[in-house]
Design a protein around this motif. Sequence first.
Motif, PDB file in Angstrom:
ATOM      1  N   HIS A 119       0.857  -1.191  -0.003  1.00  8.61           N
ATOM      2  CA  HIS A 119       0.157   0.071   0.064  1.00  8.61           C
ATOM      3  C   HIS A 119       0.839   1.287   0.006  1.00  8.61           C
ATOM      4  CE1 HIS A 119      -3.543  -2.553   2.013  1.00  8.61           C
ATOM      5  NE2 HIS A 119      -3.038  -2.924   0.752  1.00  8.61           N
ATOM      6  N   VAL A 142      -3.904  -1.286  -3.105  1.00 11.54           N
ATOM      7  CA  VAL A 142      -5.468  -1.131  -3.211  1.00 11.54           C
ATOM      8  C   VAL A 142      -5.950  -0.838  -4.519  1.00 11.54           C
ATOM      9  CG1 VAL A 142      -7.196   0.509  -2.339  1.00 11.54           C
ATOM     10  CG2 VAL A 142      -5.483  -0.126  -0.763  1.00 11.54           C
ATOM     11  N   SER A 143      -6.981  -1.736  -4.783  1.00  9.40           N
ATOM     12  CA  SER A 143      -7.521  -1.494  -6.227  1.00  9.40           C
ATOM     13  C   SER A 143      -8.587  -0.407  -6.423  1.00  9.40           C
ATOM     14  CB  SER A 143      -8.258  -2.913  -6.801  1.00  9.40           C
ATOM     15  OG  SER A 143      -7.258  -3.962  -6.620  1.00  9.40           O
ATOM     16  N   ASP A 146     -11.895  -0.679  -4.286  1.00  7.08           N
ATOM     17  CA  ASP A 146     -12.062  -0.535  -3.163  1.00  7.08           C
ATOM     18  C   ASP A 146     -12.827   0.274  -2.313  1.00  7.08           C
ATOM     19  OD1 ASP A 146     -10.591  -1.768  -0.522  1.00  7.08           O
ATOM     20  OD2 ASP A 146     -10.077   0.231  -0.387  1.00  7.08           O
ATOM     21  N   LYS A 147     -13.781  -0.050  -1.365  1.00  9.73           N
ATOM     22  CA  LYS A 147     -14.669   0.671  -0.588  1.00  9.73           C
ATOM     23  C   LYS A 147     -15.640   1.367  -1.378  1.00  9.73           C
ATOM     24  CE  LYS A 147     -12.138  -0.292   3.074  1.00  9.73           C
ATOM     25  NZ  LYS A 147     -11.138  -1.179   2.573  1.00  9.73           N
ATOM     26  N   ASP A 189     -11.620  -9.308  -4.214  1.00 12.99           N
ATOM     27  CA  ASP A 189     -12.641  -8.300  -3.939  1.00 12.99           C
ATOM     28  C   ASP A 189     -13.359  -9.007  -2.818  1.00 12.99           C
ATOM     29  OD1 ASP A 189     -14.280  -6.199  -3.521  1.00 12.99           O
ATOM     30  OD2 ASP A 189     -15.092  -6.012  -5.678  1.00 12.99           O
ATOM     31  N   ASN A 239     -16.212  -3.244   1.311  1.00 16.48           N
ATOM     32  CA  ASN A 239     -15.460  -4.212   0.686  1.00 16.48           C
ATOM     33  C   ASN A 239     -13.863  -3.666   0.443  1.00 16.48           C
ATOM     34  OD1 ASN A 239     -15.631  -2.037  -1.493  1.00 16.48           O
ATOM     35  ND2 ASN A 239     -15.072  -3.485  -3.098  1.00 16.48           N
ATOM     36  N   SER A 240     -13.086  -4.752   0.486  1.00 19.81           N
ATOM     37  CA  SER A 240     -11.811  -4.672   0.532  1.00 19.81           C
ATOM     38  C   SER A 240     -11.306  -5.310  -0.986  1.00 19.81           C
ATOM     39  CB  SER A 240     -11.063  -5.439   1.344  1.00 19.81           C
ATOM     40  OG  SER A 240      -9.697  -5.516   1.420  1.00 19.81           O
ATOM     41  N   ALA A 241     -10.818  -4.481  -1.944  1.00 19.61           N
ATOM     42  CA  ALA A 241     -10.224  -4.972  -3.369  1.00 19.61           C
ATOM     43  C   ALA A 241      -8.800  -4.588  -3.106  1.00 19.61           C
ATOM     44  CB  ALA A 241     -11.072  -3.974  -4.207  1.00 19.61           C
ATOM     45  N   ARG A 242      -8.103  -5.611  -3.553  1.00 20.20           N
ATOM     46  CA  ARG A 242      -6.673  -5.669  -3.472  1.00 20.20           C
ATOM     47  C   ARG A 242      -6.017  -6.326  -4.849  1.00 20.20           C
ATOM     48  NH1 ARG A 242      -8.034  -2.723  -0.196  1.00 20.20           N
ATOM     49  NH2 ARG A 242      -7.483  -2.684   1.950  1.00 20.20           N
TER      50      ARG A 242
END
Length: 249
Positions: A119, A142-143, A146-147, A189, A239-242
């Motif tokens: 990050h 972080v994609s 994200d969020k 995701d 949501n957590s998109a990575r």
Amino acid sequence: MNPNEYKHFYNEVGRLNGWDFSRLNVIVEGEAWNFHDRVTSLCRPGHVLLDIGTGGGEALLAIADSALLLIGIDQSEGMLETAAYNLGRSGKPNVRFLHMNAEQLHFPEAFFNLVTCRHSEFNAKEAARVLTQDGVFLTQQVSEGDKINLKQAFGRGQAWNIKQGILQDRYAAELQNAGFSRVQTFKYDATEYYSSIEDLIFLLKFTPIVPDFGQSDTDFQILHRFIEENQTDQGIRSNSARFMIIAEK
């Protein structure tokens, strides 16, 4: 809880939680990997590891027993003060923290077996330069998605309205151009649930997910509605998109 009470939490949450993101109470469902587990799986007892954007050093100290020497760098003096404090408490003799810019790494060529970056920005050519010939670079970022429900609620946010995959493709291309022979990309995701209002506000205050959050009273009104709409039995949903890139020299 009304918007004024959320504002009160915003003003108090830094004092309550400090800078340690590991103290956030959040449940994640669908997380495809743990970044530091991936890092430690590649570590050997004689390895030297560089961590770019190490922050308060909590994650690096947690894996200190996996390598011979671990060096964390960061541009923030405040973060490094926290890292020095955490290092003193840990008693780990093989960890060092240095003030340094990732664009110009003050280390010899082929000095590290592993370079990691979670990050944070990095320079692909500099990472390649300081890695040994068989070295590995790992980054998690972080994609754009994200969020996404938070960004939609506020009508602004980190990477707002940017096409999915742009950053991943850019970083992968930079690593290939820097001379890495094999570049692999991964993504997920996941759904996440923040256990308390304080946890969510801490995230908004100390990350750029919603730029300038808290500077307007309207933000707390929007937050009030967001929590009402996304509160579940498990917590406040987002949501957590990575994405992760593993590059081998």
